[in-house]
Design an enzyme around this catalytic site. Structure first.
Site, PDB file in Angstrom:
ATOM      1  N   CYS A  34       0.830  -1.209   0.000  1.00 12.64           N
ATOM      2  CA  CYS A  34       0.000   0.000   0.000  1.00 12.64           C
ATOM      3  C   CYS A  34       0.866   1.261   0.000  1.00 12.64           C
ATOM      4  O   CYS A  34       1.516   1.573   0.995  1.00 12.64           O
ATOM      5  CB  CYS A  34      -0.907  -0.056   1.235  1.00 12.64           C
ATOM      6  SG  CYS A  34      -1.775   1.471   1.612  1.00 12.64           S
ATOM      7  N   CYS A  37       0.022   3.827   2.644  1.00 16.09           N
ATOM      8  CA  CYS A  37       0.457   3.324   3.957  1.00 16.09           C
ATOM      9  C   CYS A  37       1.932   3.628   4.181  1.00 16.09           C
ATOM     10  O   CYS A  37       2.328   4.061   5.266  1.00 16.09           O
ATOM     11  CB  CYS A  37       0.245   1.806   4.063  1.00 16.09           C
ATOM     12  SG  CYS A  37      -1.472   1.282   3.922  1.00 16.09           S
TER      13      CYS A  37
END
Length: 118
Positions: A34, A37
Site C-alpha cells: 500500500c 500506507c
C-alpha cells in the site's frame, strides 16, 4: 516498518496490547503493498515520538492478520483507529496530514491543541 516508539501487534496480541491497555492506543492498519500506507508511516512514527508516554502506537499488517481488521470493519487502508478504554474512540481512513492525526489524538487523550488557530 515500525519506528522507535511503534510496536507491531497481531491478532493474538491485540486484546492484551490494545484493548487492555491503560493508555490510549493508536493502531495503524497497513500493508506492505500500500503506497499511501508507506507514505503515512513516517507521520505515524512522528506521532508516536511526540505522544510517547501519553499514547501507545501500534501497527497491524492486514495481510498477516485477518480477524482484527474484519472485527473493526477495516475495508480501506491506511486506517488509523484510536482506542481508549478498550473501545474505538476515533478513526481516520486514508492518507491525511499530521495535524489531522494530532487533532484526533488530542481529542482522545484530552490535551488541548498546542497550536493557535487563526
Amino acid at each position: 516498518m515500525a519506528g522507535q516508539f511503534v510496536t507491531e501487534v497481531n491478532d493474538d496480541t491485540f486484546e492484551k496490547e490494545v484493548l487492555q491497555s491503560e493508555q490510549p492506543v493508536l493502531v495503524d492498519f497497513w500493508a506492505a503493498w500500500c503506497g499511501p500506507c508507506r507514505a503515512l508511516a513516517p507521520v505515524v512514527d512522528e506521532v508516536a515520538t511526540q505522544y510517547n508516554g501519553k499514547l501507545r502506537v501500534m501497527k497491524m499488517d492486514v495481510d498477516k492478520n485477518n480477524a482484527t481488521p474484519a472485527r473493526y470493519g477495516i475495508r480501506g487502508i491506511p486506517a488509523l483507529l484510536i482506542f481508549k478504554g478498550g473501545q474505538v474512540a476515533d478513526q481516520i481512513v486514508g492518507f491525511v496530514p499530521k495535524d489531522t492525526i494530532d487533532k484526533s489524538v488530542s481529542k482522545v487523550i484530552g490535551t488541548a491543541d498546542t497550536k493557535v488557530l487563526a
